[in-house]
Design an enzyme around this catalytic site. Sequence first.
Site, PDB file in Angstrom:
ATOM      1  N   ASP A 220      46.864  42.449  44.303  1.00 40.59           N
ATOM      2  CA  ASP A 220      47.562  41.234  44.698  1.00 40.59           C
ATOM      3  C   ASP A 220      46.798  40.577  45.845  1.00 40.59           C
ATOM      4  O   ASP A 220      46.131  41.252  46.633  1.00 40.59           O
ATOM      5  CB  ASP A 220      48.983  41.566  45.169  1.00 40.59           C
ATOM      6  N   ASP A 259      46.375  40.095  39.341  1.00 38.69           N
ATOM      7  CA  ASP A 259      47.741  40.587  39.480  1.00 38.69           C
ATOM      8  C   ASP A 259      48.541  39.485  40.187  1.00 38.69           C
ATOM      9  O   ASP A 259      48.409  38.322  39.840  1.00 38.69           O
ATOM     10  CB  ASP A 259      47.758  41.910  40.240  1.00 38.69           C
ATOM     11  N   ASP A 263      53.401  39.792  46.725  1.00 42.71           N
ATOM     12  CA  ASP A 263      54.455  40.738  46.383  1.00 42.71           C
ATOM     13  C   ASP A 263      55.136  41.210  47.655  1.00 42.71           C
ATOM     14  O   ASP A 263      54.470  41.512  48.666  1.00 42.71           O
ATOM     15  CB  ASP A 263      53.891  41.952  45.638  1.00 42.71           C
ATOM     16  N   ARG A 318      57.418  33.767  37.719  1.00 42.19           N
ATOM     17  CA  ARG A 318      57.651  34.517  38.949  1.00 42.19           C
ATOM     18  C   ARG A 318      57.438  33.666  40.194  1.00 42.19           C
ATOM     19  O   ARG A 318      56.517  33.908  40.970  1.00 42.19           O
ATOM     20  CB  ARG A 318      56.781  35.777  39.015  1.00 42.19           C
TER      21      ARG A 318
END
Length: 440
Positions: A220, A259, A263, A318
Amino acid sequence: MNAQKWHGHATVRAVAVVGCTALALSLTGTTAQAGQSRDIARQTLPANDGWASYGTGTTGGSAADAEHVYTVTTWAEFKAALAAGGSAPKIIKVKGTIDAVSEGCDSLAAPGYDFDAYLAKYAPETWGLDTDLSAEPDDSPEGLRRVSAASQDKQIKANVPANTTIIGIGRNAGFKGASLQIKAVDNVIVRNLAFESPVDCFPQWDPTDGSKGNWNSEYDTAVVYGSTHVWLDHNTFTDGSHPDSAAPTYFGMLYQQHDGELDVVRGSNHVTASWNVFTEHDKTILIGNSDSESTAAGDRGKLKVTFHHNLFSQLVERAPRVRFGQVDSYNNHFVADDSYAYSFGIGKESQLVAEHNAFTLPAGVSAAKALKRWNVSPVTAADNYVNGKPVDLIAVHNAEIPGEVLVSGAGWTPTLRTKVDPAKAVPGIVDCNAGAGRLR
């Protein structure tokens, strides 16, 4: 830290804004109030500005003495600055674009690793789709891939200590190919930086992932893992020169090398993301990484995150997907294209409040896609505008997707907000002021 200076060119695709004027940031209060300091490197999160202002608030490295203020222009300098002084307050000023993999993917490959040999051995027509690669020996193509991946992991991850401010100086400051790890720490500020998502040089083929197998990638752009009081402000997150649209396919599946962009996982808490641009990406932001009870025990009562005045542009999904947390998303602008899947993912035990946002959707893309039900959890979605008109996102979702009925009412009311702008005015305000290089 007197290493030779290097100034790269930011590989961030500019967000085209038509008719932007010099809108005063006093309209929203966030940046105008930040830190009550003329030195942007010492500004702190304003009071009541989202979940990161809760309790002790977020001050980052604002109290750093002169010995703990660093200006960096290379990846080595940046990592050294992070390591210096432990958790004493520090400010790291980033100048130019810093490439974490400046020598390219080949420099990270293990001796003997050959991608063509990897493809030849694990092709579905020869390997099949019933056996994963976990038992492959170290000298196999998969074993050499694992060694190569470990080399990249060590190279591109940068661990951010507590009480740190990382801030870009100028309009072209940022990172390419880096993964910021904000892990098990408190009190971090990241501002005014352009991030080009790291490219996984060595994705793994998993024949057993789905009915056709799949390529899985790591890294990430930024991870908030078990950390508290984190403020991310005026940053730009993009795939830049390596968009998924340009990725090849192998074994009939997209060769996925990205990715997430951000997060927030593993019991993290009290995070504010404001005035950022998230663009040109697929799986963008994850709040809570698993439904499993082993992680749920540490996530329940945490994962409290605020998103406001962010631009979410040309994303697939997302923005964010939420599990467990009380997430407040207001005054954001969502700009979709034909690849759009959804914005808000309603996950296990989530309590999402999505209010006063604006959506710009192309013809043929329904507002029903703004919300995606992954789990039966209540959601508040009031006063949202789609293409300039008020739309009840829950009602339109339930009318068009009757098999995934959403229940209104998240069960809590956000109080940690600065000025809330009218939803109809959000596109003009956000598009003109969000992102790296626009911090005043």
